[in-house]
Motif scaffolding. Structure first.
Motif, short mmCIF file in Angstrom:
data_model
loop_
_atom_site.label_atom_id
_atom_site.label_comp_id
_atom_site.label_asym_id
_atom_site.label_seq_id
_atom_site.Cartn_x
_atom_site.Cartn_y
_atom_site.Cartn_z
N ALA A 1 0.85 -1.19 0.00
CA ALA A 1 0.00 0.00 0.00
C ALA A 1 0.89 1.24 0.00
O ALA A 1 2.02 1.20 0.46
CB ALA A 1 -0.91 0.01 1.22
N VAL A 2 0.33 2.33 -0.54
CA VAL A 2 1.10 3.58 -0.60
C VAL A 2 0.26 4.72 -0.02
O VAL A 2 -0.87 4.95 -0.47
CB VAL A 2 1.50 3.91 -2.05
N ILE A 3 0.84 5.40 0.97
CA ILE A 3 0.17 6.56 1.57
C ILE A 3 0.55 7.82 0.82
O ILE A 3 1.73 8.05 0.55
CB ILE A 3 0.58 6.72 3.05
N ILE A 4 -0.44 8.66 0.50
CA ILE A 4 -0.16 9.97 -0.08
C ILE A 4 -1.02 11.02 0.61
O ILE A 4 -2.22 10.82 0.81
CB ILE A 4 -0.47 9.97 -1.60
N GLY A 5 -0.39 12.12 1.00
CA GLY A 5 -1.12 13.23 1.60
C GLY A 5 -1.59 14.22 0.55
O GLY A 5 -0.88 14.48 -0.42
N VAL A 6 -2.77 14.77 0.73
CA VAL A 6 -3.33 15.72 -0.24
C VAL A 6 -3.76 17.00 0.50
O VAL A 6 -4.89 17.10 0.98
CB VAL A 6 -4.53 15.11 -0.99
N PRO A 7 -2.86 17.98 0.59
CA PRO A 7 -3.17 19.19 1.38
C PRO A 7 -4.06 20.16 0.63
O PRO A 7 -3.66 21.28 0.34
CB PRO A 7 -1.77 19.77 1.62
N MET A 8 -5.25 19.76 0.32
CA MET A 8 -6.17 20.58 -0.48
C MET A 8 -7.45 20.89 0.31
O MET A 8 -8.09 19.97 0.82
CB MET A 8 -6.54 19.80 -1.75
N ASP A 9 -7.81 22.17 0.40
CA ASP A 9 -9.09 22.53 1.04
C ASP A 9 -9.70 23.76 0.37
O ASP A 9 -10.31 24.59 1.03
CB ASP A 9 -8.92 22.74 2.54
N PHE A 10 -9.56 23.86 -0.94
CA PHE A 10 -9.97 25.10 -1.63
C PHE A 10 -11.47 25.27 -1.77
O PHE A 10 -11.97 26.38 -1.83
CB PHE A 10 -9.35 25.18 -3.04
N THR A 11 -12.22 24.17 -1.86
CA THR A 11 -13.67 24.30 -2.11
C THR A 11 -14.48 24.28 -0.82
O THR A 11 -15.71 24.30 -0.86
CB THR A 11 -14.20 23.18 -3.03
N VAL A 12 -13.79 24.27 0.28
CA VAL A 12 -14.47 24.22 1.58
C VAL A 12 -15.22 25.52 1.83
O VAL A 12 -14.70 26.59 1.55
CB VAL A 12 -13.44 23.97 2.68
N SER A 13 -16.47 25.43 2.35
CA SER A 13 -17.26 26.65 2.52
C SER A 13 -17.27 27.19 3.94
O SER A 13 -17.46 28.37 4.15
CB SER A 13 -18.70 26.41 2.06
N PHE A 14 -17.06 26.34 4.92
CA PHE A 14 -17.22 26.80 6.31
C PHE A 14 -15.86 27.12 6.95
O PHE A 14 -15.44 28.25 6.98
CB PHE A 14 -18.01 25.76 7.10
N ARG A 15 -15.16 26.12 7.42
CA ARG A 15 -13.88 26.37 8.09
C ARG A 15 -12.76 25.63 7.37
O ARG A 15 -12.67 24.41 7.47
CB ARG A 15 -13.94 25.87 9.55
N PRO A 16 -11.88 26.34 6.67
CA PRO A 16 -10.77 25.67 6.00
C PRO A 16 -9.74 25.19 7.02
O PRO A 16 -9.85 25.47 8.20
CB PRO A 16 -10.19 26.75 5.11
#
Lengths: 287, 287, 287, 287, 287, 287
Positions: free
Chosen positions: C25-40
C-alpha cells in the motif's frame, strides 16, 4: 481583625477537614512528571483538581451521601527535587509509609503514573493479600522503557513485582506493545477496551480482599478527558467510569490514586472536574 | 518509483544540508525539561522550531544574505532517558565534544536552560578565553535550587565555573533573588531589563574573543514569546532581539543555543517562529 | 559521522517502510481545502496525522497484530497549485493511477472530501464491480454547490457517476438538503445517524466485492473529533468507529481515504490521533 | 409588532448607513483564501471584523472626529465560488468597477492579499496617476508562485503592472526571496522593517496624487496581530500603525483594503479589533 | 502529624503575612463583573493573580528591594451576592472603611472597574485633598450607561464627584464618546494614548498629596494584556507600565486597585502575571 | 444600488421569516448572566447560536421535514440593564407576555437559567395546567443561594411556585445539595443521570397537557457541550438529547428555552452548534 471576608479556596480539596489525627484518609498531591515521554504537564494536576473541586456539590446523587461529614485531611503537595526521579520516589514512598503507619488510607493525586509504584510497595508490605485494580488505556507492563526500569510505561510491571501473581486487574486497556499483552496473559487479569462489563464480572473475586485502586484518567476517552499526556481514542465515557466508581464502596479500599491528568492540555477543565468528581465519590465511599 | 510527490518537511531545519562532513555548523535538538519548576513543555521545541522554519524564507533582509548556500547539518534530536538528569547531561556533553572535535560549530535547540552547562563545559575546554553572552529574563545564578546543583535556575552559575571571571555578559535580566544580583556584581557583566543599549556598548569588548551565545527566549516579552515556561512581563520586543542578532556576525561565534521555547503554551506558534528566525540569522551569520 | 543521535520523526507515518517497490500500500497526503465553505484548514491534516502517529503503539489490541511487519510506503504530500481545483484534481488522479498501475493499494490522507472523486474514478476504472463505503455526517450528494459541479458537497454524487447503481453504502448521515435524501432513496444505500448497526447488517453484501472506503472524520461526533471543517453534533463515538474499522479486514479493500481532519480546530490533537489510529488499523488489515 | 427588542448586530460594520446612494464609501467583504499556502482562514475575517467593531466607540480620539455623521454603506460579502480563483477575481473586479462608476470609494475587507489585484486594476484604470501604499511584512513581488501567476505571493508584482513605475510604496517589509528585493530596487519604493520613519519621509511625495492603500495586517508584529496566515516576527506595534493611519486624511484616498486577518488563529480577537479600529479611522478620514 | 509536606499555594498573594494587625496594607479580592457589557470574566482575576504570583521572585530588580520584609495581609475575597450591584458596592465600601479605620492602606484586586467608586468614596472622606491617578484605555466618564448611573463605563465620573475639581489624572486614554472628552477638558487632567511622557511631567504636581491609584489593565496594549474585557489596540507596553509603577514610591499612596483582568481570555496567563508583578512593585513601594 | 452582493448573516436565526404577524413562534435572545457564580459568559450565546445556525442545513433527517416553510420570527436580543437583575427579569417577563398575548409561542435563547422563571410565570398564567420539562445536570431547586431568592441555582424552585404540584419533570439531574433532592421527592418528578429512559416512560403522562420545555445545555456531558458555565461530567450524549428532542412534536409545546450555553469556553463551537440544532428541531416540530 477583618470579619466579613474569607479565603474561598484554601488550596485544599472540597470539604477537607482541619484535623489530621481524626482523619480516616489523607490526600497528598505529587507534582511529578519527569519520566513522561509525550506531553508533560501532569505536575499541575493536584493544584487544579483541588481548585475545580469547588465547582462540585458536597452531595453525591450517585451514593446518596455527602462529603460534609467525612473525615479526611488534605496534606498538600510533596516537595520534590525536580528532575531527580530516585529521590522523588523515595519521598513518595516515605509519605505512603507514614500515612499507613498512622492507620490511615493514602489518597494520592498525580502526577505521572510512575508514582503508583512506591505507594503500592508500601501498601503491599502492609497488606500481603493486596489486589490492585488498574484503570488505564495503556498496559504499562513493559520491563524497561528507553533502558530505564522506572518509567510511567513500566509502572504496572513493577507493581506486579510487589503483589501476588494475578492479583492485578486491568480494565480499559487499548494500547501496548506485543510483549505487554503476552506478559498479561501469564500474570495479570487484563480486560481490553471495555470497562463496565468486565468490572462487574470481577466484583465477587475482589470483595473481601484489601484493594488498591489506581485510575489513569486516560482510561476515559479523550472526548471526556482531553487533558492527559498520551490520549488514546476509543475509551469509555464519563458515565461509564462514574458508574464503576459507585461500586467501590463494596470493597475494602486501602489506598487510591488518580494520575495523568494534565490541565495544560484541557482549556475546558472538564478532565480535572471529572477527576475531582471521582475523588469525591471515592472519599464518600471510604471515609 | 513514484516521481511526482515529495516529503515537504523532512523533520530537518529549513535548508539543512545532507552532508555532515562538509558542514560548518551542526544543529542538535535536546528534548529535555525535567528540572523545570513551573510549566514543562520545552521538550517539544526542537521539533516545532524545525517545522515552522518552513514558514520563513531562505533570504534574510536583515543580513542581505541567504541560507541556501550555507553549509550546516541537522543531526536531529538526542535520545535522552526521560527523567534521568545526570545521564542526559552526559549525552549532551558527548554530543558537543564530538562536534567540536570534528571542527564544527555546535548549535543546540533546547529544551530547558540547564542544557547550556554541559555544552559550555566542552566549548570552554577548547576555547579557554571563551566569553559567554547570555540573553534571559532570569539571572539563573543561584548556587542550588531545591537543594539541587543542576537546575535550570543554577545553570549560569555552573557556566561561570567553566569560564574566566567576568567573561559572562548578561542582557535583559529582570528577575532573580537578591543573592544572584550580588553574585553578579562581583563575577559577571549583568545588564538589567534593557537589551539593545548595553549590548551595543559591549560590542568592542567581545569582538576578537571566541564567543558562545545562549538565548533564553523569555528575554523577549511574553507578548512576543508567550510560549515559554516562566514568562516574565517587561521584556524587549522581537524587533529588539532581531536587531541584536544581526550583529552576531561581527563575532567569532564558536557555539550557540536557544532554549526554553515551549510550544504547548503558544497556540499562535509565534514563539517558535521567532526562535526559528533567530536561528536562521545565526546560521547565515556563522556558516 | 555523528552516531548517537537520530531524527525521531522523519515526517512519515509510523512504521512506513523505505522501499516503494516492495510495498503493498502507498500513503499519499493531499493538502487541499480550496472548495471548503465553512472552516478551511484540512490541508494541515496529512502532516499532523503523520506526526501524532508516533504517539501510538505499532501493535493493535483490536486486531492482535502489528504494523511492524507490514509493507507500506509513505510517498509524502502531493505538490498542489494552491487555489487551482482542476489542476489539483488532475494531479491526484495521476497519483492514484500510478499506484494502481504498480499493483498497489492507494491510501490517501485529505484534505477535503472532494479528493475522493478523482481517486475513485481511477479505482472504478480498474475494478468495475467496485463498491464504495462512505462514512460521513453529510450526504455530499448535491448535484452542484454554488453552481460548481466539483465541491466537497457534491463529491459522492460524482462518485455515484463512476460506479454501479446502489454500489454506494452510506453510514452515519445526519445532514443534507431534501434533494440529497431523495436522490439517495433511488440510487444509494443510505443509513441515517447510526453506524454500527447498519454496517454489520451490510457485511455480507459487501464481502467478495472490491471495496473502496472513504471516511469523513465528521461521521464521528464533534466531541470525539472536534477538529473538522463542518462539525455536526449527534454522531457516533470513537469506540463505534474503531469497532467498525476492525471488520475491514474481512473485505477486499482496494483503496482508502480519510478526509476532513482539520488540526487547527483541535488544540487537543485527538481528532488527528483518531485518524492516525484508524489508519493504523486499516494498514494492518490490508497489508 | 414587538417594540422593545432589537437586533444588536445587523451583520454590518459599526455605524454603517442604510442608504447606498448617499454613501461616499462602500464596504465589501471578500471571504477568499484559496491561494494561501500556509494557514488558511482569512475568509472568516469580514464577518468577524464587523462583529468586533461593536466593541469600539464611534468617536476617534486620534482624529477628534466621529463615525456617526459619516456616510458609508456596508454591502455585505461577495458570493464567491469556493475554489474557483479566476471567477472569484472577476466578481471582485466587477464589484470594484460598479462602486467606482457610482462615484464612490471602494473599501474591501479580505480575505487573502490576492484580492488587491483586481481592485487596483479597476482603480488604476480610473486614476492613471495612482500611487499605491503597501503595508506588509512580505514583499509579495514574485513573478510566479508554484507556477501560478495569481497568488497571494505575487499580488504586488501584478499591481506593479497596473500602475506607473515606482508608484508603489512599500513599508515594513521583512520577508521575501532575493529576486523580490532586486525587483524592488528597480521598480518600487521599498522600506525594510521600519514603518513610521520612512512613511513620514514620503508624505510629501504622496500628497496630491490619487492614493490606493492596502494593509496586510501582518505588517504589525504577531504579538499585536497573531491572527494572520503567515506571521512574521519583528514587525511594528499597533501604536505605530495607528499613528501612520492617522495621517491618511492628508491624502486623496480613492480606494482601500485590509487583508490577511485570520480570526481562527486569534482566540483573543485583538487582530480583528485592530483591523476594525484601522477601518474606523480610515472611514472617518475619507467620508 | 505529617511533617514533610506542605500546601504550596495557600490561596494568598506571594509573601503575604499572617498578621493583620501588624500589616501596613491589606489586599482584598472583589470577584464582581455584573455591569460589564462586552466580555465578562474578571471575577476570576483575584484568585488567578494570587496563583501566578508564585511564578515571580520576591525580589524586584526595578526597586532593588524585596517583598520578604514587607508587612501586608491578604484578607481573601469578599462574599458578594452575585447579580446584586447595590448590595455588592455596599460591601466593598464597608471593607474599605474598616481597613482605613484600622490605619491601613487598602489594596483591591478587581473585578470590574466599578469597584473603584465605593473605595474612593471612603478614601476621599478620609483624605479630602486626595488626587486620583487613573491608568486606562477608556475614559469611563459617561454620566449614565444604558440608563444606569453605576457602571464600569461611568465609574470615573462618579469618582470625580467624590474628589476636588481636576484632581483626577488620566493616562493612556484612547477610547470614549465625544461627551467624555468634553467633560475631561473641563474637569480632569486627561492624557491621550501615551502614558510615560505625561506621567513624568505630572510627577511634581502629585507628590505631597495623598494619592489613590487605579490601574485598568487595558491601559496596556492587548498584545501584553490580552486577558481583559474590552481590549483596545494601541496601548503602551509592559515595560512602559512597569517603569511608571517604579515611580510610585515617590508618592504618598493611600489606596490602590488593579481591575479588569479577565483570566478566561488569556490562555498564556501573561495578563495575570503582569498584574501580579505590578502588585508586587506597589507592595514593595508602599509597605 | 449594488445588486450582486449580500449580507450572508443578518444576525437572525437560520430561515427566520421577516413577518412577525404571520409567525407562529418568536425567538428572543436574553444576554443575561449576572447571577452566575462559577464561569460567566452565557450572554454571548444568543448571538453565537444564531451565527453557527448557518453551518446547519434547513432540512432535518430526524424529522424528515424542513425549516424553510416554517413561520417563525427572530426578534433579536432584549436590551438589558447590565447588572440589574430585577429590572432585567421584568423586561423578560414583559416580552413573554406580549408574545403570548399575540397568540404566539415564545422561544428564548439564554443567557443564564434564571431567565426561565419570568417566562414560565407568564406561560403558567395563560395555561394553568402547564407541565414543565426540565433537562439539566443540576436540580436548581434551592430556596435561596447566597441569600438571594432569584438565582440560577433557585430557578426551578421558583418555577415550582408557578405551576401545579408534581407538574415539573426533571431529567439528567446529577448534581445538587441534599435539600434539593428531598424537596424533589415531595414536589417534582426527578430522574437522576439518565435522560432517554425516563423520558420515554413519561411520554404518555405529558401528552395532552400544555408543555413548557427548558433545556440547560449542561444536561449533556461536557465532552459534547464544553461551552457552559458549570460543566458536570457524567451527562448524556448529543445523540441522546437529539433523540429525545425528536419526540417533542408529540407534545403541545407552548413555550421553550435553551440556556447556559457559554461560547467563550468552547473554542470548537460545538456547544453552540448543538444548541442551534436542537432549536432547529424544536422550530420544525412546533411551527
Amino acid at each position: 481583625m477583618l470579619g466579613f471576608s474569607r479565603l474561598v479556596n484554601q488550596g485544599r480539596f472540597l470539604q477537607a477537614k482541619d484535623d489530621y489525627d481524626e482523619s480516616r484518609a489523607v490526600i497528598i498531591g505529587v507534582p511529578m512528571d519527569f519520566t513522561v515521554s509525550f506531553r508533560p504537564g501532569t505536575r499541575m494536576a493536584p493544584r487544579k483538581i483541588r481548585e475545580v473541586s469547588y465547582g462540585l456539590e458536597d452531595f453525591s446523587p450517585y451514593l446518596q451521601d455527602t462529603l460534609q461529614n467525612k473525615s479526611f485531611y488534605d496534606a498538600g503537595d510533596l516537595d520534590l527535587p525536580y528532575g531527580n526521579v530516585t529521590k522523588s520516589l523515595d519521598i513518595i514512598e516515605q509519605a505512603a509509609e507514614i500515612i499507613l503507619n498512622d492507620g490511615k488510607i493514602p489518597i494520592f493525586i498525580g502526577g505521572e503514573h510512575l508514582i503508583t509504584y512506591p505507594i503500592v510497595r508500601q501498601v503491599a508490605k502492609k497488606y500481603p493479600e493486596l489486589k490492585v485494580l488498574h484503570f488505564d488505556a495503556h498496559a504499562d507492563l513493559r520491563d524497561t522503557f528507553f533502558d530505564e526500569k522506572l518509567s510511567h510505561a513500566t509502572v504496572m510491571r513493577r507493581v506486579c513485582e510487589c503483589i501476588k501473581e494475578r492479583h492485578l486487574y486491568q480494565y480499559g486497556i487499548r494500547s501496548g506493545v506485543k510483549e505487554e499483552f503476552e506478559y498479561a496473559k501469564g500474570h495479570t487479569n487484563m480486560n481490553l477496551i471495555d470497562v463496565k462489563g468486565p468490572f462487574s464480572e470481577n466484583l465477587e473475586q475482589i470483595k473481601g480482599y484489601p484493594v488498591y485502586i489506581t485510575i489513569d484518567i486516560d482510561v476515559v476517552d479523550p472526548a471526556f478527558a482531553p487533558g492527559t499526556g498520551t490520549p488514546e481514542p476509543g475509551g469509555c465515557s464519563s458515565q461509564d467510569i462514574l458508574e464503576v466508581v459507585s461500586h467501590f464502596r463494596q470493597f475494602n479500599v486501602v489506598g487510591f490514586d488518580i494520575v495523568e491528568v494534565s490541565p495544560l492540555s484541557d482549556f475546558s477543565e472538564r478532565t480535572s472536574l471529572l477527576a475531582a468528581k471521582i475523588l469525591r465519590e471515592v472519599l464518600i465511599s471510604i471515609c
